[in-house]
Design an enzyme around this catalytic site. Structure first.
Site, PDB file in Angstrom:
ATOM      1  N   CYS A  99       0.797  -1.234   0.000  1.00  0.00           N
ATOM      2  CA  CYS A  99       0.000   0.000   0.000  1.00  0.00           C
ATOM      3  C   CYS A  99       0.828   1.283   0.000  1.00  0.00           C
ATOM      4  CB  CYS A  99      -0.919   0.054   1.214  1.00  0.00           C
ATOM      5  SG  CYS A  99      -1.436  -1.523   1.875  1.00  0.00           S
ATOM      6  N   ARG A 101       6.023 -11.944   5.115  1.00  0.00           N
ATOM      7  CA  ARG A 101       5.249 -11.913   6.351  1.00  0.00           C
ATOM      8  C   ARG A 101       5.711 -13.056   7.242  1.00  0.00           C
ATOM      9  NH1 ARG A 101      -0.923 -10.927   4.108  1.00  0.00           N
ATOM     10  NH2 ARG A 101      -0.418  -9.035   2.961  1.00  0.00           N
ATOM     11  N   GLN A 128       1.959 -10.974  -4.376  1.00  0.00           N
ATOM     12  CA  GLN A 128       0.520 -10.727  -4.472  1.00  0.00           C
ATOM     13  C   GLN A 128       0.203  -9.997  -5.768  1.00  0.00           C
ATOM     14  OE1 GLN A 128       0.072  -8.237  -0.937  1.00  0.00           O
ATOM     15  NE2 GLN A 128      -1.444  -9.705  -0.225  1.00  0.00           N
ATOM     16  N   LYS A 137     -13.649  -5.960   4.647  1.00  0.00           N
ATOM     17  CA  LYS A 137     -13.314  -6.540   3.342  1.00  0.00           C
ATOM     18  C   LYS A 137     -14.354  -7.547   2.872  1.00  0.00           C
ATOM     19  CE  LYS A 137     -10.320  -9.871   5.613  1.00  0.00           C
ATOM     20  NZ  LYS A 137      -9.343 -10.908   5.413  1.00  0.00           N
ATOM     21  N   ASP A 154      -1.507  -7.357  -6.389  1.00  0.00           N
ATOM     22  CA  ASP A 154      -2.100  -6.357  -5.510  1.00  0.00           C
ATOM     23  C   ASP A 154      -2.428  -5.080  -6.278  1.00  0.00           C
ATOM     24  OD1 ASP A 154      -2.959  -5.282  -3.166  1.00  0.00           O
ATOM     25  OD2 ASP A 154      -0.967  -4.985  -2.296  1.00  0.00           O
ATOM     26  N   HIS A 205      -4.313  -0.983  -5.662  1.00  0.00           N
ATOM     27  CA  HIS A 205      -4.981   0.013  -4.832  1.00  0.00           C
ATOM     28  C   HIS A 205      -5.727   0.968  -5.744  1.00  0.00           C
ATOM     29  CE1 HIS A 205      -1.921  -1.664  -2.176  1.00  0.00           C
ATOM     30  NE2 HIS A 205      -2.860  -1.497  -1.262  1.00  0.00           N
ATOM     31  N   HIS A 212      -8.186  -1.652  -1.364  1.00  0.00           N
ATOM     32  CA  HIS A 212      -7.056  -2.577  -1.489  1.00  0.00           C
ATOM     33  C   HIS A 212      -7.668  -3.858  -2.038  1.00  0.00           C
ATOM     34  CE1 HIS A 212      -4.799  -0.506   1.980  1.00  0.00           C
ATOM     35  NE2 HIS A 212      -6.034  -0.086   2.124  1.00  0.00           N
TER      36      HIS A 212
END
Ligand SMILES: [Zn+2]
Ligand SMILES: [Zn+2]
Length: 626
Positions: free
Chosen positions: A325, A354, A372, A455, A374, A376, A501
């Site tokens: 992010c 992680r 990911q 989410k 990912d 935004h 996200h």
């Protein structure tokens, strides 16, 4: 109705009978004013009673938990000196943790199972007895059951209940099935080590797992699926197909991608980039490590630190990114944005780290380093609904291509979280509205949101109907606040954008693991790292074989060749084990007539075709993502 050896009155059961409830032989417990009780429970006059059937979710849980008592009794009879701890029901079955002079082994299981069958056959009633905690402590102390003593002391209540079946008495709240004879279909599956109360400073116990069902048909079906799952195991197939490996000397939860696995990933990543570009996303890339100060500003340090890794450069603390992010927000903030610029959709195949406990790491499904898909999305509050819908459509398209069905869940505010109640409320309502506007069915998952926002979770169902969490869509008003993101609206004033996200496939590692199991390693042609293999019958076919190989390579088909002077049967078998979609066998006819006779991995032979025609067919298949 149930014939039982119970000598206490089956008051609950009697009451149900009087109320005209049908199928009493399938009733294992009774719900009294909403609370689950043994069927021997004596209700007072105006209590509301409902039957709990053995094949209901609650009935199965009671059955499975009761089976754990039976297992504990069997283990106590077979292994004198063993100490019992706890034995809960779990999904599909139960376990019990024991303290014994040596860990239990797989080869102990048949004996224990045999003993359990004897106990079931004897049909001992489960007899409940209440006593004061002091009496119960004395009872278990006299039997050297120190774990039970500890449990009672920690409960800190006046009275506790004990249940006895045959020779075995256990501390338990209940309820249980009326008698051991009700446990009809079970199987012990495995052993494992587990710390007492999950605490690694306490003794290591020996855990025995079992499964139990309401009848043998359901048990058989479950065991069949288990066998099927073993055949599909992605760790085994990953090695067989040369896709990936993990190494103790590298570290737990880190994946090494071999040529075919890396190629498979590349195919998926290329697919993702195309799909994102055509939906108006922009590709971005942020650094792997960012100053810890920035993680403090975002709230990650406060709320997510235990999952992060930190390092130091020039006496300055840095955090290795667990999420993507932050860079995306800095990109947004690098220019003055007007409402006309929105929405902004930043996409990154973002590598993140992680920390996961070593005990939960498993193949590709739970790892510590992963990529990911990912993105935004920064948009005006008015655009939020449309943008969420866009993501839901994206999920639908992609899951359709991979052949997955899925369920949707909305996860709400967790205990550890940032942001005002008002922001959480707005964000949660936005997600619910998007679902309702699109008439999508969903479940609510209380308290399971991200720390910065609620989410939508997408739980996909694989070929064995197992559920996997992959895509998530998170709505966030808090991080835009913390990073002072704004746009100039029509009124000339600064306004906060909303941020979504979202991931579609989630962690690529995990998704590849799921794909391997879903397809049992037999990837559809468009995904297969090797789409075709050219096999020669004899050495004199090699020149034409090389021509076929080059033609397929020129057509951008991922192809291998096996021109070894080996028996064709052996070459075919090896290619089949590799689950390559097409085998192109080159014999004399093919060489002379400049064609191919493709053979599928299923063993089916396709008719002889000209080489050009075969290339057109396979290209069309890839284009259609089949
Ligand atoms: Zn119990
Ligand atoms: Zn994010």
């Amino acid at each position: 109705m149930a014939t039982s050896t119970i000598d206490q009155p089956l008051a609950g059961l009697e009451a149900l009978r009087k109320a005209g409830v049908k199928g009493l032989d399938r009733v294992v417990a009774v719900r009294v004013n909403g609370e689950l009780c043994d069927i021997s429970f004596v209700p007072d006059g105006d209590a509301k009673l409902e039957p709990v059937y053995v094949d209901s979710d609650e009935g199965l849980e009671i059955l499975r938990h009761s089976a754990s008592h039976v297992m504990a009794m069997a283990v106590k009879e077979l292994f004198p000196g063993v100490k019992v701890t706890i034995g809960p029901a779990i999904e599909n079955g139960f376990y019990y943790d024991f303290d014994y002079e040596r860990p239990f082994r797989e080869d102990d299981l048949p004996r224990i199972e045999e003993k359990m069958h004897e106990i079931v056959k004897a049909d001992y009633p489960f007899i409940r007895k209440e006593m004061s905690s002091r009496e119960a402590v004395e009872f278990f102390e006299a039997r050297s059951e120190r774990y039970k003593v500890e449990l009672i002391e920690d409960l800190g209540v006046e009275r506790v209940s004990l249940y006895t079946e045959g020779s075995f008495t256990d501390l338990c709240r209940g309820p249980h099935v009326p008698s051991t004879g009700r446990i009809k279909a079970f199987h012990l599956t495995k052993v494992a080590g587990a710390y007492w109360r999950g605490d690694e400073k306490r003794p290591m116990l020996s855990r025995i797992y079992g499964v139990a069902f309401h009848d043998s048909k359901a048990l058989k079906e479950y065991l069949r699926r288990l066998e099927e799952a073993k055949k599909r195991d992605h760790v085994r197939l990953g090695a067989q197909l040369g896709l990936f490996s993990t190494h103790e000397e590298i570290g737990a939860g880190m994946v090494v991608w071999h040529p075919k696995g890396a190629l498979l990933r590349h195919v998926i990543e290329e697919f993702e980039i195309r799909e994102h570009l055509r939906r108006g996303y922009e590709i971005v890339k942020g650094p792997q490590i960012l100053k810890t100060e920035l993680w403090k500003r975002s709230g990650h340090f406060e709320n997510y630190r235990e999952n992060m890794y930190f390092t130091e450069i020039d006496n300055q603390s840095y955090g290795i990114k667990p999420m993507n992010c932050l860079s995306h927000m800095l990109i947004y903030n690098s220019a003055l944005r007007s409402y006309r610029d929105l929405p902004k959709r930043y996409f990154e195949l973002g590598l993140v780290h992680r920390h996961e406990r070593s005990g939960v790491l498993h193949g590709l499904l739970r790892v510590r380093e992963f990529t990911q898909d990912d993105a935004h999305i920064l948009c005006t509050p008015e655009q939020l609904d449309q943008e969420i819908k866009g993501v839901l459509d994206f999920v639908k398209d992609v899951m359709g291509i991979f052949g997955f069905e899925y369920d949707l869940e909305i996860s709400t505010r967790p205990e550890k979280s940032i942001g005002s109640d008002d922001d959480w409320d707005r964000a949660t309502k936005a997600l619910i509205k998007a679902m309702e506007d699109n008439r999508l069915p969903y479940q609510i998952n209380e308290g399971d949101g991200a720390f910065y926002g609620p989410k939508i979770d997408v739980k996909l169902k694989d070929a064995l109907e197992r559920k996997w969490q992959c895509a998530t869509i998170q709505c966030d008003f808090t991080l835009p606040e913390r990073f002072n993101l704004f746009y100039i609206d029509k009124d000339g004033q600064k306004h906060r954008p909303a941020m979504i996200h979202r991931v579609i496939l989630g962690a690529l590692e995990r998704f590849v693991g799921i794909l391997i199991e879903h397809y049992e390693g037999a990837f559809p042609t468009w995904l297969a790292p090797v789409q075709a293999i050219v096999l020669t019958v004899t050495d004199r076919n090699i020149p034409y074989g090389e021509k076929v190989l080059r033609s397929l390579q020129d057509a951008e088909i991922r192809v291998q060749a096996d021109f070894r002077n080996e028996k064709l049967g052996l070459k075919v078998r090896e290619a089949q084990l590799q689950k390559i979609p097409y085998m192109i066998i080159i014999g004399d006819r093919e060489s002379q007539e400049e064609g191919v006779t493709p053979r599928l991995r299923s063993g089916q032979n396709l008719p002889f075709v000209q080489l050009k025609e075969f290339i057109d067919q396979i290209q069309e298949e890839i284009r259609q993502r089949r």
